[in-house]
Motif scaffolding. Sequence first.
Motif, PDB file in Angstrom:
ATOM      1  N   THR A 195      10.959  51.779  50.814  1.00  0.00           N
ATOM      2  CA  THR A 195      12.018  51.771  51.822  1.00  0.00           C
ATOM      3  C   THR A 195      13.360  51.523  51.156  1.00  0.00           C
ATOM      4  N   LEU A 196      14.384  52.195  51.653  1.00  0.00           N
ATOM      5  CA  LEU A 196      15.729  52.051  51.111  1.00  0.00           C
ATOM      6  C   LEU A 196      16.202  50.596  51.197  1.00  0.00           C
ATOM      7  N   ALA A 197      16.662  50.068  50.091  1.00  0.00           N
ATOM      8  CA  ALA A 197      17.204  48.709  50.080  1.00  0.00           C
ATOM      9  C   ALA A 197      18.621  48.710  50.646  1.00  0.00           C
ATOM     10  N   THR A 198      18.962  47.636  51.335  1.00  0.00           N
ATOM     11  CA  THR A 198      20.315  47.506  51.877  1.00  0.00           C
ATOM     12  C   THR A 198      21.282  47.184  50.744  1.00  0.00           C
ATOM     13  N   PRO A 199      22.385  47.953  50.610  1.00  0.00           N
ATOM     14  CA  PRO A 199      23.328  47.715  49.511  1.00  0.00           C
ATOM     15  C   PRO A 199      23.933  46.311  49.570  1.00  0.00           C
ATOM     16  N   ALA A 200      24.282  45.804  48.408  1.00  0.00           N
ATOM     17  CA  ALA A 200      24.868  44.466  48.336  1.00  0.00           C
ATOM     18  C   ALA A 200      26.174  44.390  49.110  1.00  0.00           C
ATOM     19  N   ALA A 201      26.952  45.493  49.097  1.00  0.00           N
ATOM     20  CA  ALA A 201      28.234  45.485  49.799  1.00  0.00           C
ATOM     21  C   ALA A 201      28.047  45.267  51.293  1.00  0.00           C
ATOM     22  N   LEU A 202      26.984  45.847  51.851  1.00  0.00           N
ATOM     23  CA  LEU A 202      26.738  45.697  53.279  1.00  0.00           C
ATOM     24  C   LEU A 202      26.203  44.298  53.593  1.00  0.00           C
ATOM     25  N   ARG A 234      12.698  60.772  52.474  1.00  0.00           N
ATOM     26  CA  ARG A 234      12.827  61.278  53.840  1.00  0.00           C
ATOM     27  C   ARG A 234      14.173  60.888  54.430  1.00  0.00           C
ATOM     28  N   ILE A 235      14.776  61.826  55.106  1.00  0.00           N
ATOM     29  CA  ILE A 235      16.113  61.646  55.660  1.00  0.00           C
ATOM     30  C   ILE A 235      16.002  61.151  57.101  1.00  0.00           C
ATOM     31  N   ALA A 236      16.787  60.130  57.412  1.00  0.00           N
ATOM     32  CA  ALA A 236      16.814  59.578  58.768  1.00  0.00           C
ATOM     33  C   ALA A 236      18.183  58.977  59.007  1.00  0.00           C
ATOM     34  N   LEU A 237      18.471  58.693  60.268  1.00  0.00           N
ATOM     35  CA  LEU A 237      19.684  57.950  60.588  1.00  0.00           C
ATOM     36  C   LEU A 237      19.485  56.479  60.234  1.00  0.00           C
ATOM     37  N   SER A 238      20.520  55.876  59.725  1.00  0.00           N
ATOM     38  CA  SER A 238      20.458  54.442  59.461  1.00  0.00           C
ATOM     39  C   SER A 238      20.373  53.673  60.780  1.00  0.00           C
ATOM     40  N   GLU A 239      20.023  52.414  60.683  1.00  0.00           N
ATOM     41  CA  GLU A 239      20.149  51.552  61.840  1.00  0.00           C
ATOM     42  C   GLU A 239      21.624  51.468  62.234  1.00  0.00           C
ATOM     43  N   SER A 240      21.895  51.184  63.492  1.00  0.00           N
ATOM     44  CA  SER A 240      23.273  50.980  63.929  1.00  0.00           C
ATOM     45  C   SER A 240      23.786  49.647  63.381  1.00  0.00           C
ATOM     46  N   ASN A 250      27.431  40.850  56.199  1.00  0.00           N
ATOM     47  CA  ASN A 250      26.574  40.055  57.072  1.00  0.00           C
ATOM     48  C   ASN A 250      25.167  40.102  56.485  1.00  0.00           C
ATOM     49  N   ALA A 251      24.596  38.954  56.223  1.00  0.00           N
ATOM     50  CA  ALA A 251      23.277  38.895  55.585  1.00  0.00           C
ATOM     51  C   ALA A 251      22.193  39.527  56.439  1.00  0.00           C
ATOM     52  N   ASP A 252      22.446  39.706  57.744  1.00  0.00           N
ATOM     53  CA  ASP A 252      21.442  40.291  58.630  1.00  0.00           C
ATOM     54  C   ASP A 252      21.503  41.810  58.686  1.00  0.00           C
ATOM     55  N   TYR A 253      22.526  42.425  58.096  1.00  0.00           N
ATOM     56  CA  TYR A 253      22.647  43.876  58.143  1.00  0.00           C
ATOM     57  C   TYR A 253      21.558  44.542  57.302  1.00  0.00           C
ATOM     58  N   VAL A 254      20.965  45.630  57.840  1.00  0.00           N
ATOM     59  CA  VAL A 254      20.025  46.456  57.086  1.00  0.00           C
ATOM     60  C   VAL A 254      20.369  47.927  57.364  1.00  0.00           C
ATOM     61  N   LEU A 255      20.174  48.767  56.361  1.00  0.00           N
ATOM     62  CA  LEU A 255      20.404  50.193  56.562  1.00  0.00           C
ATOM     63  C   LEU A 255      19.217  50.873  57.226  1.00  0.00           C
ATOM     64  N   PHE A 256      18.018  50.453  56.874  1.00  0.00           N
ATOM     65  CA  PHE A 256      16.817  51.060  57.441  1.00  0.00           C
ATOM     66  C   PHE A 256      15.865  49.931  57.780  1.00  0.00           C
ATOM     67  N   GLY A 257      15.646  49.723  59.079  1.00  0.00           N
ATOM     68  CA  GLY A 257      14.896  48.553  59.495  1.00  0.00           C
ATOM     69  C   GLY A 257      13.843  48.853  60.528  1.00  0.00           C
ATOM     70  N   ILE A 258      13.712  47.938  61.479  1.00  0.00           N
ATOM     71  CA  ILE A 258      12.569  47.941  62.392  1.00  0.00           C
ATOM     72  C   ILE A 258      12.538  49.164  63.300  1.00  0.00           C
ATOM     73  N   ALA A 274      15.897  57.513  53.652  1.00  0.00           N
ATOM     74  CA  ALA A 274      15.454  56.212  54.146  1.00  0.00           C
ATOM     75  C   ALA A 274      14.218  55.672  53.444  1.00  0.00           C
ATOM     76  N   ALA A 275      13.259  56.538  53.126  1.00  0.00           N
ATOM     77  CA  ALA A 275      11.976  56.007  52.660  1.00  0.00           C
ATOM     78  C   ALA A 275      11.137  57.109  52.044  1.00  0.00           C
ATOM     79  N   ASP A 276      10.155  56.707  51.252  1.00  0.00           N
ATOM     80  CA  ASP A 276       9.055  57.575  50.842  1.00  0.00           C
ATOM     81  C   ASP A 276       7.904  57.308  51.803  1.00  0.00           C
ATOM     82  N   THR A 277       7.252  58.366  52.273  1.00  0.00           N
ATOM     83  CA  THR A 277       6.186  58.191  53.254  1.00  0.00           C
ATOM     84  C   THR A 277       4.912  58.897  52.799  1.00  0.00           C
TER      85      THR A 277
END
Length: 814
Positions: free
Chosen positions: A673-680, A600-606, A684-692, A634-637
């Motif tokens: 759910t999409l995993a946050t890439p290692a580069a991101l 499923r396509i969605a906008l990433s977290e800011s 910052n360890a707190d960065y997530v691409l698809f989160g809460i 972003a995810a399979d639903t």
Amino acid sequence: MSPRLSASPLGLAIALALSPSLALAQDAAKQDATNLDTVIVTGTRASNRTVLESTSPVDVLTAEDIRKAGVVNGELGSALQALLPSFNFPRQSNSGGADHVRAAQLRGLSPDQVLVLVNGKRRHHSALVNTDSKIGKGTTPVDFNSIPVSAIKRIEVLRDGAGALYGSDAVAGVINVILDDGGDGGVVEASYGANHTDLKPIGRTLTDGQTGNITAKFGKTLGENGGFIRAGVEYKHHDGTNRAGFDQIPPWDQSPANLALQGKRNYVLGDSATRDTNLWFNGQLPFGQSSTFYAFGTYNKRNSEGANYFRYPDSDANWTQVYPNGYRPVSLGDNRDLQLVAGARGQWSDWTYDASVDHGQNDFTYGLRDSLNASLGPTSPTRFKTADYTYAQTVGNLDVTRAFEQAPGITHTLGLGGEVRHERYQTRPGDPSSYAAGPFTDRPTGSQAGGGLTPQDAARLSRDVASVYASLSSQFGDHFSTDLAARYEHSDDFGGELTGKLGLRYEFTPAFALRGALSNNFRAPSLAQIGYESTSTGYNAGGQLVQGRLLSVNNPIARGLGATDLKPEKSLNTSLGFTSRVGEHFDLSLDVFQIDIDDRIALSESITGDALTTFVQQNYGVNGLQSASFFVNAADTRTRGAELVSNWRQSLAGGQLLLTGTWAYAKTTLKNTLATPAALRGLNADYVLFGIEETNTLTDATPRTRASVSGTWSNDHWTLTSRVNRYGSATRVFNFGDGYIPRQTYSAKYQLDAEVEYRVNANWSVAVGGQNLGDTYSDRSNSDIYYFGNLPYDVLSPIGSNGAYYYGRVRYTF
């Protein structure tokens, strides 16, 4: 709600309990659409299938249903929300483009996962991307409110995946709008109404949202072989509403100049002001021995105004020489929407053919007034054009069908066809002053409440799609029927995809039948989701002013943050249900379903913070970027649900009574759910691409349940209508950072609508009525969410925040 063709035993019980509050379907309620013998054209190639005989659930709404339910603003979307158990059409505010083009959902899925047809032909999407809304975030939805209500004869809603029949996007279902095809005669109608409500957060009684609609349509029979022309015009004006509270002033803005505004209503929360002009026509003319030329079209011109956050006098975003008391930017929408279709249908020997060309286009110009580009200083303009958007699609297709009898009682309808589609999406920059970085480098750049698209943001994309398809609808005796369909669709950017559908129905007795369907469907990323970019200066969820960019997945910065090429969404739909009909009085249907969607396509977290700013500056030479986002798979639903609809018909007190009850449930959960890439994460360890926050958008932000009870009663002169809607609970989640994650669930609410209409004679009728007569609001937002008293109500609840609405209407038929 009047004659709808499916419902629930629970709804029926409630309807009987509420029978003193009857509803009437007017003259059209006496048409065939009030019973389950209505022949449908959506979801099957067979020419004689009725609602009850469909292998998948289909709702049918008459013109009277839609006209009366959509009396507020004359909105088709609002009418569908009132009438359909699985349709959600929330009212947005302070939501960017969603203030101007509202997004709709079917079965709780994304707005771009429902396919809309007009007279069976594919409807185009809006050109405007909703990036600041909650519901429909990141989508380019079909603009239901650009389809004129007065043009509609009926609407058929197929609540099942139908990609094999109609192509991409038909994941949640298909909504087919069928235009009025009457001959001689016409109708002129005028209505006027307003909201009148007690706004408890400020302790005042308000009257606003004044709305006037005038519609006219006429028809003429052409020849003696079924030719006709039907055309109409609508003009609608709707004044905005405001349910904002008293401003407590955010703690980081409490300077003496700002505190002078404490206790005032500095914000706006409510409907946009709109002005709409609609034109439409529908016609056909026979030619040759057995052929007919047909054409139809709709045109909408809408000007609208949207709300934005207030900028305080003592703020980096203000110059007191221009706005000594601060300012609240107003977004401006100039929407032009066009669909034109022409074609021919007829007989070739034993085959029926239908060939057509369909062009749809949406042009949207976005602007601002009462704004400022603070970096330009006190001489900055206060009015800006921020962007032009265009989406266009041209579709050519040829369908041929043939019915034949294999043996006595065994008949088949074979359908074959091909389709080509060209899509085009383009964005153009705003005024240079809307994005310019001026000499005052300590001030934010770009027009406030939406910086203009820059030349580097401008996009131009196109896509060509071709498909071939086949279907077979079969009837095996009186009890068993099937629908089979397959389609191969190839696009020049995503390659080929094969979809199929199998639908079965077995009638054990006239009073009971089982039905089920299995299908796979897909939706390619929209051109906007691939190529749209924007640069903005605005407020984040926590209320702080930030400069940010929405990046295309092809942008080098996005790639450096972990963006990858988007993949199509793919789904597997399964459903099982039964229908029951007892005599001429009672019918009921129950359908349970499961929809699994991958990718499923969605906008990433800011992505925000100093780590982002430093990374972009050092690696790409871009200074001051404080926020970035882009589209992701972003995810399979998995969405599971059930839908019940029931009807009871009865003669009563010299008139006809129809009671309808519905109930719908849909719950979406995340499987992967999409995993946050290692580069991101390395930034910052707190960065997530698809989160809460975006998880909340897909799973909890839409009410899981809906229920409705309505009744209709009429005799030769009187029509009484009422409807009670129950909107289920919805949940809002914010992530303000540093572990501050406020959450609130807004409880279920009930809404009562009623109308009384008197038919003076065969030509004239008058009516008075109201919607939300209980003046019901959603729960107030808590102190973590209501933004310091300014926004006491959330936009998530379908009941909205306008309160009671009262209206009168006069109608002349000739």
